[in-house]
Design a protein around this motif. Structure first.
Motif, PDB file in Angstrom:
ATOM      1  N   UNK A  48      41.386  54.769  34.219  1.00 42.65           N
ATOM      2  CA  UNK A  48      40.493  54.797  33.069  1.00 42.65           C
ATOM      3  C   UNK A  48      40.061  56.217  32.736  1.00 42.65           C
ATOM      4  N   UNK A  49      39.746  56.473  31.474  1.00 45.36           N
ATOM      5  CA  UNK A  49      39.274  57.803  31.099  1.00 45.36           C
ATOM      6  C   UNK A  49      37.840  58.073  31.553  1.00 45.36           C
ATOM      7  N   UNK A  50      37.087  57.008  31.860  1.00 47.05           N
ATOM      8  CA  UNK A  50      35.716  57.161  32.351  1.00 47.05           C
ATOM      9  C   UNK A  50      35.391  55.983  33.252  1.00 47.05           C
ATOM     10  N   UNK A  51      34.420  56.165  34.131  1.00 49.10           N
ATOM     11  CA  UNK A  51      34.043  55.107  35.062  1.00 49.10           C
ATOM     12  C   UNK A  51      33.404  53.930  34.337  1.00 49.10           C
ATOM     13  N   UNK A  52      32.718  54.200  33.224  1.00 50.10           N
ATOM     14  CA  UNK A  52      32.083  53.162  32.410  1.00 50.10           C
ATOM     15  C   UNK A  52      32.695  53.174  31.016  1.00 50.10           C
ATOM     16  N   UNK A  57      37.439  49.243  25.251  1.00 51.73           N
ATOM     17  CA  UNK A  57      38.308  49.467  26.408  1.00 51.73           C
ATOM     18  C   UNK A  57      38.198  48.290  27.365  1.00 51.73           C
ATOM     19  N   UNK A  58      36.973  47.818  27.604  1.00 57.34           N
ATOM     20  CA  UNK A  58      36.782  46.651  28.469  1.00 57.34           C
ATOM     21  C   UNK A  58      37.523  45.436  27.919  1.00 57.34           C
ATOM     22  N   UNK A  59      37.515  45.270  26.615  1.00 54.15           N
ATOM     23  CA  UNK A  59      38.211  44.152  25.990  1.00 54.15           C
ATOM     24  C   UNK A  59      39.713  44.225  26.258  1.00 54.15           C
ATOM     25  N   UNK A  77      41.793  48.932  39.244  1.00 57.63           N
ATOM     26  CA  UNK A  77      41.223  49.972  38.391  1.00 57.63           C
ATOM     27  C   UNK A  77      40.543  51.015  39.274  1.00 57.63           C
ATOM     28  N   UNK A  78      41.304  51.908  39.880  1.00 64.53           N
ATOM     29  CA  UNK A  78      40.677  52.920  40.726  1.00 64.53           C
ATOM     30  C   UNK A  78      39.764  53.813  39.892  1.00 64.53           C
ATOM     31  N   UNK A  79      38.620  54.129  40.428  1.00 64.41           N
ATOM     32  CA  UNK A  79      37.689  54.997  39.718  1.00 64.41           C
ATOM     33  C   UNK A  79      36.751  54.264  38.792  1.00 64.41           C
ATOM     34  N   UNK A  80      36.903  52.952  38.664  1.00 65.97           N
ATOM     35  CA  UNK A  80      35.982  52.182  37.819  1.00 65.97           C
ATOM     36  C   UNK A  80      34.636  52.070  38.525  1.00 65.97           C
ATOM     37  N   UNK A  81      33.586  52.079  37.742  1.00 66.90           N
ATOM     38  CA  UNK A  81      32.249  51.945  38.316  1.00 66.90           C
ATOM     39  C   UNK A  81      32.055  50.520  38.833  1.00 66.90           C
ATOM     40  N   UNK A  82      31.100  50.329  39.731  1.00 63.29           N
ATOM     41  CA  UNK A  82      30.791  48.965  40.194  1.00 63.29           C
ATOM     42  C   UNK A  82      30.430  48.034  39.038  1.00 63.29           C
TER      43      UNK A  82
END
Length: 93
Positions: A48-52, A57-59, A77-82
């Motif tokens: 992903x380009x950002x953790x959030x 993008x989520x869609x 999704x490595x690097x995704x926020x919790x």
């Protein structure tokens, strides 16, 4: 270019160049879908380009996740926020 990809050791690596918006989310989701169907990987990793990521993008990620789940292909999704991980877990349930 919305996404880039590489296939290494039967793993499809997809990188989103930037967060998506409503004008390009469907195109990105279709590109991911086409890559999965053409390569039939054992696993998909999406960077992903950002953790959030943005809602658009989520869609697109949720759409890719549903498609991969239907094919029995794990997605990560490595690097995704919790928070992002939780949102997609709820959507994928």
């Amino acid at each position: 270019m919305l996404i880039s990809h590489a296939v290494r050791h039967d793993v499809l690596h997809v990188a989103l160049a930037r967060d998506l918006d409503v004008t390009n989310r469907a195109a990105a989701a279709l590109q991911i879908q086409a890559l999965v169907h053409s390569h039939r990987p054992a696993r998909v990793v999406i960077d992903l380009p950002s953790a959030d990521p943005t809602p658009a993008t989520l869609s697109a990620l949720a759409r890719a996740q549903r498609m991969c789940a239907g094919l029995g292909i794990p997605i990560s999704l490595p690097g995704a926020s919790p928070r992002t991980t939780r949102l997609l877990a709820v959507n994928g349930a």
